[in-house]
Write a protein that holds these residues in place. Structure first.
Motif, PDB file in Angstrom:
ATOM      1  N   VAL A   1      -2.767  -0.661  -7.280  1.00 42.73           N
ATOM      2  CA  VAL A   1      -1.389  -0.242  -7.538  1.00 42.73           C
ATOM      3  C   VAL A   1      -1.244   1.276  -7.581  1.00 42.73           C
ATOM      4  O   VAL A   1      -0.257   1.831  -7.088  1.00 42.73           O
ATOM      5  CB  VAL A   1      -0.891  -0.868  -8.859  1.00 42.73           C
ATOM      6  CG1 VAL A   1       0.457  -0.282  -9.270  1.00 42.73           C
ATOM      7  CG2 VAL A   1      -0.798  -2.381  -8.726  1.00 42.73           C
TER       8      VAL A   1
ATOM      9  N   PRO B   1      -0.389  -1.508   0.294  1.00 42.11           N
ATOM     10  CA  PRO B   1       0.703  -1.710  -0.658  1.00 42.11           C
ATOM     11  C   PRO B   1       1.830  -0.724  -0.346  1.00 42.11           C
ATOM     12  O   PRO B   1       1.605   0.488  -0.324  1.00 42.11           O
ATOM     13  CB  PRO B   1       0.060  -1.406  -2.013  1.00 42.11           C
ATOM     14  CG  PRO B   1      -1.419  -1.554  -1.786  1.00 42.11           C
ATOM     15  CD  PRO B   1      -1.639  -1.112  -0.377  1.00 42.11           C
TER      16      PRO B   1
ATOM     17  N   VAL C   1       5.931  -1.392  -5.135  1.00 39.55           N
ATOM     18  CA  VAL C   1       5.544  -1.996  -6.410  1.00 39.55           C
ATOM     19  C   VAL C   1       6.825  -2.181  -7.209  1.00 39.55           C
ATOM     20  O   VAL C   1       7.596  -1.235  -7.387  1.00 39.55           O
ATOM     21  CB  VAL C   1       4.550  -1.108  -7.185  1.00 39.55           C
ATOM     22  CG1 VAL C   1       4.207  -1.747  -8.525  1.00 39.55           C
ATOM     23  CG2 VAL C   1       3.281  -0.879  -6.370  1.00 39.55           C
TER      24      VAL C   1
ATOM     25  N   TYR D   1       2.526  -6.774 -12.081  1.00 32.98           N
ATOM     26  CA  TYR D   1       2.713  -5.862 -10.955  1.00 32.98           C
ATOM     27  C   TYR D   1       3.068  -6.679  -9.717  1.00 32.98           C
ATOM     28  O   TYR D   1       2.232  -7.412  -9.189  1.00 32.98           O
ATOM     29  CB  TYR D   1       1.450  -5.039 -10.701  1.00 32.98           C
ATOM     30  CG  TYR D   1       1.125  -4.067 -11.811  1.00 32.98           C
ATOM     31  CD1 TYR D   1       1.835  -2.882 -11.947  1.00 32.98           C
ATOM     32  CD2 TYR D   1       0.118  -4.343 -12.732  1.00 32.98           C
ATOM     33  CE1 TYR D   1       1.549  -1.986 -12.972  1.00 32.98           C
ATOM     34  CE2 TYR D   1      -0.176  -3.455 -13.757  1.00 32.98           C
ATOM     35  CZ  TYR D   1       0.544  -2.281 -13.872  1.00 32.98           C
ATOM     36  OH  TYR D   1       0.261  -1.397 -14.890  1.00 32.98           O
TER      37      TYR D   1
ATOM     38  N   VAL E   1       3.584  -6.589  -6.067  1.00 30.76           N
ATOM     39  CA  VAL E   1       3.171  -5.695  -4.986  1.00 30.76           C
ATOM     40  C   VAL E   1       3.509  -6.324  -3.637  1.00 30.76           C
ATOM     41  O   VAL E   1       3.214  -7.499  -3.399  1.00 30.76           O
ATOM     42  CB  VAL E   1       1.652  -5.417  -5.059  1.00 30.76           C
ATOM     43  CG1 VAL E   1       1.216  -4.508  -3.914  1.00 30.76           C
ATOM     44  CG2 VAL E   1       1.289  -4.795  -6.406  1.00 30.76           C
TER      45      VAL E   1
END
Length: 212
Positions: A111, A169, A172, A185, A187
């Motif tokens: 993340v 990613p 988020v 989270y 994602v």
């Protein structure tokens, strides 16, 4: 014709995990594709190229794994206004993953970036000098790195694996801290095209066990 229920698949998380990842390299991506088709191999800690291993990103929420694929087409018309062709102008594949293990350091590295998750040790010269006393997580504007992802779901003796050879990613979701819910989270991963050993370009490679 009635539905063949033997061909119906209801995915559930595996005992060893659902989503596994390793830093992207061409070698790691190809190795992940090659090894994932062997259902006798345990994905957790599986060695790819060199010393790279697949790490377990822990549990997901009940939203599961959401794979969205989009194909954009352009309508080409002749002089009379009739559509004569619809060439494809774009293709994209994304995965939405809602990670629920918010203190899993490998999730935090995904993340926020590997270099932004830093265990802090006690220091000094004592026997406990290397004891971790805190973990520092820096939130920066730097682009997030590419990863190799492998997902695994099961239904009894049936298994399904999906390999994202090169995924980044790209978003988020909002991270909410309230007493009535867990920190999670959400994602979204963009699956980029990757040229595999036979020369074709893929965004995702999927394997089904013979029982599916």
């Amino acid at each position: 014709m009635p539905t063949n229920t033997d061909k119906v698949y209801t995915p559930a998380p595996g005992v060893k995990g659902v989503v596994f990842a390793a830093p992207y390299s061409k070698e790691n991506a190809q190795k992940g594709i090659d090894l994932a088709k062997d259902f006798t191999k345990d994905l957790n800690g599986l060695t790819l190229a060199g010393t790279s291993v697949l790490v377990n990103l822990g549990g997901l929420s009940d939203a599961g794994i959401v794979n969205a694929e989009a194909r954009d087409h352009q309508k080409v018309k002749d002089f009379s206004g009739s559509v004569i062709s619809t060439p494809q102008s774009d293709f994209s594949s994304t995965f939405k993953l809602d990670f629920v293990e918010s203190t899993n350091l490998d999730v935090l590295r995904l993340v926020y970036g590997v270099e932004n998750v830093k265990p802090i040790t006690k220091g000094g010269t004592g026997a406990d000098a290397n004891t971790v006393v805190a973990v520092q997580v820096n939130h920066t504007a730097a682009p997030l790195a590419n990863w190799v992802f492998v997902t695994e779901t099961i239904q009894g003796s049936k298994l399904r694996r999906q390999v994202i050879p090169k995924g980044q990613p790209i978003t988020v979701g909002d991270v909410t801290q309230v007493s009535k819910d867990i920190i999670r989270y959400e994602v979204t991963v963009e699956a980029f095209g990757f040229t595999i050993a036979d020369g074709s370009t893929v965004h995702v490679v999927e394997y089904l066990s013979p029982d599916v």
